[in-house]
Design an enzyme around this catalytic site. Structure first.
Site, PDB file in Angstrom:
ATOM      1  N   ARG A 113       0.812  -1.229   0.000  1.00  0.00           N
ATOM      2  CA  ARG A 113       0.000   0.000   0.000  1.00  0.00           C
ATOM      3  C   ARG A 113       0.847   1.282   0.000  1.00  0.00           C
ATOM      4  O   ARG A 113       0.368   2.339   0.391  1.00  0.00           O
ATOM      5  CB  ARG A 113      -0.970   0.016   1.192  1.00  0.00           C
ATOM      6  CG  ARG A 113      -2.016  -1.087   1.149  1.00  0.00           C
ATOM      7  CD  ARG A 113      -3.134  -0.812   2.140  1.00  0.00           C
ATOM      8  NE  ARG A 113      -4.199  -1.792   2.015  1.00  0.00           N
ATOM      9  CZ  ARG A 113      -4.310  -2.875   2.771  1.00  0.00           C
ATOM     10  NH1 ARG A 113      -3.396  -3.121   3.703  1.00  0.00           N
ATOM     11  NH2 ARG A 113      -5.311  -3.711   2.614  1.00  0.00           N
ATOM     12  N   LYS A 139       2.488  11.090 -11.692  1.00  0.00           N
ATOM     13  CA  LYS A 139       1.709  10.164 -12.509  1.00  0.00           C
ATOM     14  C   LYS A 139       2.504   8.875 -12.707  1.00  0.00           C
ATOM     15  O   LYS A 139       3.639   8.899 -13.161  1.00  0.00           O
ATOM     16  CB  LYS A 139       1.370  10.779 -13.873  1.00  0.00           C
ATOM     17  CG  LYS A 139       0.209  11.741 -13.838  1.00  0.00           C
ATOM     18  CD  LYS A 139      -0.203  12.109 -15.251  1.00  0.00           C
ATOM     19  CE  LYS A 139      -1.455  12.968 -15.272  1.00  0.00           C
ATOM     20  NZ  LYS A 139      -1.886  13.293 -16.647  1.00  0.00           N
ATOM     21  N   GLU A 145       8.574  17.469 -25.213  1.00  0.00           N
ATOM     22  CA  GLU A 145       7.968  17.917 -23.961  1.00  0.00           C
ATOM     23  C   GLU A 145       8.493  19.291 -23.562  1.00  0.00           C
ATOM     24  O   GLU A 145       7.772  20.095 -22.965  1.00  0.00           O
ATOM     25  CB  GLU A 145       8.229  16.894 -22.855  1.00  0.00           C
ATOM     26  CG  GLU A 145       7.608  15.525 -23.093  1.00  0.00           C
ATOM     27  CD  GLU A 145       6.084  15.530 -23.025  1.00  0.00           C
ATOM     28  OE1 GLU A 145       5.487  16.529 -22.570  1.00  0.00           O
ATOM     29  OE2 GLU A 145       5.484  14.518 -23.426  1.00  0.00           O
ATOM     30  N   LYS A 195       6.408  22.607 -15.397  1.00  0.00           N
ATOM     31  CA  LYS A 195       5.699  21.410 -14.925  1.00  0.00           C
ATOM     32  C   LYS A 195       5.416  21.523 -13.427  1.00  0.00           C
ATOM     33  O   LYS A 195       4.302  21.209 -12.962  1.00  0.00           O
ATOM     34  CB  LYS A 195       6.533  20.159 -15.215  1.00  0.00           C
ATOM     35  CG  LYS A 195       5.905  18.839 -14.756  1.00  0.00           C
ATOM     36  CD  LYS A 195       4.735  18.419 -15.610  1.00  0.00           C
ATOM     37  CE  LYS A 195       4.119  17.096 -15.163  1.00  0.00           C
ATOM     38  NZ  LYS A 195       4.858  15.912 -15.659  1.00  0.00           N
ATOM     39  N   GLU A 214      -5.108  16.669 -11.629  1.00  0.00           N
ATOM     40  CA  GLU A 214      -5.685  16.973 -12.939  1.00  0.00           C
ATOM     41  C   GLU A 214      -7.195  17.166 -12.884  1.00  0.00           C
ATOM     42  O   GLU A 214      -7.956  16.620 -13.678  1.00  0.00           O
ATOM     43  CB  GLU A 214      -5.325  15.870 -13.956  1.00  0.00           C
ATOM     44  CG  GLU A 214      -5.426  16.349 -15.400  1.00  0.00           C
ATOM     45  CD  GLU A 214      -4.835  15.360 -16.400  1.00  0.00           C
ATOM     46  OE1 GLU A 214      -5.487  15.096 -17.409  1.00  0.00           O
ATOM     47  OE2 GLU A 214      -3.712  14.873 -16.166  1.00  0.00           O
ATOM     48  N   ARG A 235      -4.089  21.242 -14.637  1.00  0.00           N
ATOM     49  CA  ARG A 235      -3.064  20.284 -15.052  1.00  0.00           C
ATOM     50  C   ARG A 235      -3.366  19.660 -16.416  1.00  0.00           C
ATOM     51  O   ARG A 235      -2.463  19.183 -17.103  1.00  0.00           O
ATOM     52  CB  ARG A 235      -2.911  19.195 -13.993  1.00  0.00           C
ATOM     53  CG  ARG A 235      -1.785  18.217 -14.318  1.00  0.00           C
ATOM     54  CD  ARG A 235      -1.424  17.335 -13.140  1.00  0.00           C
ATOM     55  NE  ARG A 235      -0.406  16.363 -13.511  1.00  0.00           N
ATOM     56  CZ  ARG A 235       0.295  15.639 -12.648  1.00  0.00           C
ATOM     57  NH1 ARG A 235       0.071  15.773 -11.352  1.00  0.00           N
ATOM     58  NH2 ARG A 235       1.203  14.780 -13.066  1.00  0.00           N
ATOM     59  N   ASN A 237      -1.502  18.146 -21.376  1.00  0.00           N
ATOM     60  CA  ASN A 237      -1.811  17.167 -22.417  1.00  0.00           C
ATOM     61  C   ASN A 237      -1.819  17.781 -23.818  1.00  0.00           C
ATOM     62  O   ASN A 237      -2.267  17.133 -24.774  1.00  0.00           O
ATOM     63  CB  ASN A 237      -3.170  16.518 -22.135  1.00  0.00           C
ATOM     64  CG  ASN A 237      -3.141  15.669 -20.877  1.00  0.00           C
ATOM     65  OD1 ASN A 237      -2.217  14.893 -20.662  1.00  0.00           O
ATOM     66  ND2 ASN A 237      -4.149  15.836 -20.028  1.00  0.00           N
ATOM     67  N   HIS A 252      -1.105  15.591 -26.768  1.00  0.00           N
ATOM     68  CA  HIS A 252      -1.165  14.200 -26.340  1.00  0.00           C
ATOM     69  C   HIS A 252      -2.446  13.478 -26.765  1.00  0.00           C
ATOM     70  O   HIS A 252      -2.454  12.244 -26.818  1.00  0.00           O
ATOM     71  CB  HIS A 252      -1.014  14.122 -24.820  1.00  0.00           C
ATOM     72  CG  HIS A 252       0.389  14.350 -24.351  1.00  0.00           C
ATOM     73  ND1 HIS A 252       1.053  15.538 -24.575  1.00  0.00           N
ATOM     74  CD2 HIS A 252       1.258  13.556 -23.684  1.00  0.00           C
ATOM     75  CE1 HIS A 252       2.265  15.458 -24.055  1.00  0.00           C
ATOM     76  NE2 HIS A 252       2.414  14.265 -23.518  1.00  0.00           N
ATOM     77  N   HIS A 285      -1.147  10.162 -28.183  1.00  0.00           N
ATOM     78  CA  HIS A 285      -1.403   8.827 -27.641  1.00  0.00           C
ATOM     79  C   HIS A 285      -2.145   7.954 -28.652  1.00  0.00           C
ATOM     80  O   HIS A 285      -1.906   6.738 -28.744  1.00  0.00           O
ATOM     81  CB  HIS A 285      -2.207   8.931 -26.349  1.00  0.00           C
ATOM     82  CG  HIS A 285      -1.384   9.342 -25.171  1.00  0.00           C
ATOM     83  ND1 HIS A 285      -1.933   9.640 -23.944  1.00  0.00           N
ATOM     84  CD2 HIS A 285      -0.047   9.495 -25.010  1.00  0.00           C
ATOM     85  CE1 HIS A 285      -0.979   9.963 -23.091  1.00  0.00           C
ATOM     86  NE2 HIS A 285       0.177   9.883 -23.728  1.00  0.00           N
ATOM     87  N   HIS A 291       7.340   8.308 -28.102  1.00  0.00           N
ATOM     88  CA  HIS A 291       6.374   9.206 -27.474  1.00  0.00           C
ATOM     89  C   HIS A 291       6.606  10.642 -27.939  1.00  0.00           C
ATOM     90  O   HIS A 291       5.659  11.367 -28.261  1.00  0.00           O
ATOM     91  CB  HIS A 291       6.488   9.118 -25.947  1.00  0.00           C
ATOM     92  CG  HIS A 291       5.555  10.032 -25.226  1.00  0.00           C
ATOM     93  ND1 HIS A 291       4.188   9.850 -25.197  1.00  0.00           N
ATOM     94  CD2 HIS A 291       5.791  11.170 -24.510  1.00  0.00           C
ATOM     95  CE1 HIS A 291       3.624  10.811 -24.493  1.00  0.00           C
ATOM     96  NE2 HIS A 291       4.569  11.624 -24.071  1.00  0.00           N
TER      97      HIS A 291
END
Length: 360
Positions: A119, A141, A183, A226, A236, A240, A244, A247, A251, A264
């Site tokens: 956990r 993330k 990026e 960032k 997000e 935030r 993207n 993206h 993606h 990427h």
């Protein structure tokens, strides 16, 4: 030299220091010196596992290394369970930190393992690629991929610290370095006009990795963008989402082409060109399209996006986890250095943006 990510009790710093400085950085945390898991991939291990292990062992740590195959395919349930099996068999407790040494794939995978083992284990990000240093290692993330799409199984889980060693970029293949610049350019377009202008002024030395000082300055500025966004919106729920930019298309390109066909960074570069087209269409007087497109096109894209079916790409975008209901969400610019989320892009407009993005 460090950038602070302000998240209350989960705050941490991003340091730009050699990996040999890691023990002293760890001394400033509440981590207990003892057993630690070092997760990396075969390519990175060849350069940095032995010297980092020696550095940590000299500082009193007992290191258990887990070396995985390189590449996007490693962000899978199978490799996650391999990591679980090794960690649990070796013997860990909730104070055993996970050191993620590598690019975005290792950072995402090891980060998700840290978030879920017992956990939650302490996580330290040690990004060795440009993409990981300016983006993936900062913000918490973590994820693995699913056949339905990228990063669909994951968690928000912040590291205790990030150590982005500038010298690790020296051994980074050039295509991975230029892919990481996607990026950097994204951060400039969505959040920092000064960074955009700095990149324009230092285009050749930064993109060609010829000026270490200029590269270091670029990385620090990009990380600051960032960090500011994440500090304002950790999970997000609002701002935030602007990270993207590029993206939604990106993606989808990766998924339709097959992971690994486009890196990427290459996919995001194509996606940013599509996003730039849509942004200029809506805000023609506020968006310097030619200047921005010139910067984006400095990122080499080896694969040909025009070989992909727009209909397949559009269908993949419709399955994106960032959507709300049946609405595809795009991040657009309303001026240089400022982005917003838009859900009013028609399929026809998206098709026109795709045509622009596929044109050299």
């Amino acid at each position: 030299m460090a950038v602070h990510v302000a998240l209350g009790e989960r705050s941490y710093d991003v340091y730009f220091r050699s990996l040999t400085a890691l023990p002293s950085l760890l001394d400033d945390t509440d981590l207990r010196v003892g057993r630690c898991l070092l997760v990396t991939d075969e390519n990175v291990a060849a350069h940095y596992r032995t010297p980092l292990t020696t550095t940590l062992e000299n500082a009193g740590w007992t290191v258990h290394s887990i070396v995985l195959p390189p590449g996007e395919a490693t962000k899978s349930a199978d490799h996650l369970h391999t990591l679980y099996d090794e960690a649990l068999t070796w013997g860990i407790d909730r104070q055993t930190p996970v050191f993620a040494l590598g690019g975005g794939v290792i950072g995402d995978l090891a980060g998700f393992a840290a978030a879920t083992l017992l956990r939650g284990l302490p996580l330290v990000q040690l990004p060795t690629s440009l993409l990981a240093q300016v983006d993936a290692s900062v913000g918490g993330k973590t994820a693995i991929n699913h056949e339905t799409g990228k990063n669909l199984i994951g968690a928000f889980y912040q590291p205790r610290l990030v150590c982005a060693a500038p010298t690790t970029l020296d051994t980074l293949p050039m295509d991975e370095y230029t892919g990481g610049m996607a990026e950097v350019v994204k951060h400039a377009l969505i959040g920092d006009t000064a960074l955009f202008e700095y990149l324009e002024d230092h285009l050749t030395p930064v993109f060609a990795r010829k000026d270490r000082s200029a590269v270091a300055s670029t990385i620090e500025q990009a990380v600051q963008v960032k960090a500011d966004v994440v500090s304002a919106d950790e999970r997000e729920t609002g701002r935030r989402a602007v990270l993207n930019f590029g993206h939604t298309f990106g993606h989808a390109i990766e998924k339709v082409a097959g992971y690994g066909t486009f890196s990427h960074g290459e996919a995001v570069a194509v996606g940013m060109r599509a996003g730039l087209y849509l942004s200029h269409q809506r805000h023609p007087d506020a968006i310097p399209r030619d200047r921005a497109d010139h910067l984006i096109q400095a990122i080499p894209v080896e694969a040909d996006p025009s070989a992909l079916s727009f209909d397949a790409v559009y269908d993949a975008m419709a399955a994106d986890k960032k959507n709300e209901g049946d609405t595809i969400r795009f991040v657009l610019l309303d001026r240089l250095g400022h982005a917003y989320v838009c859900d009013g892009v028609s399929e026809s407009d998206a098709r026109q943006a795709w045509r622009f993005a596929c044109t050299a």
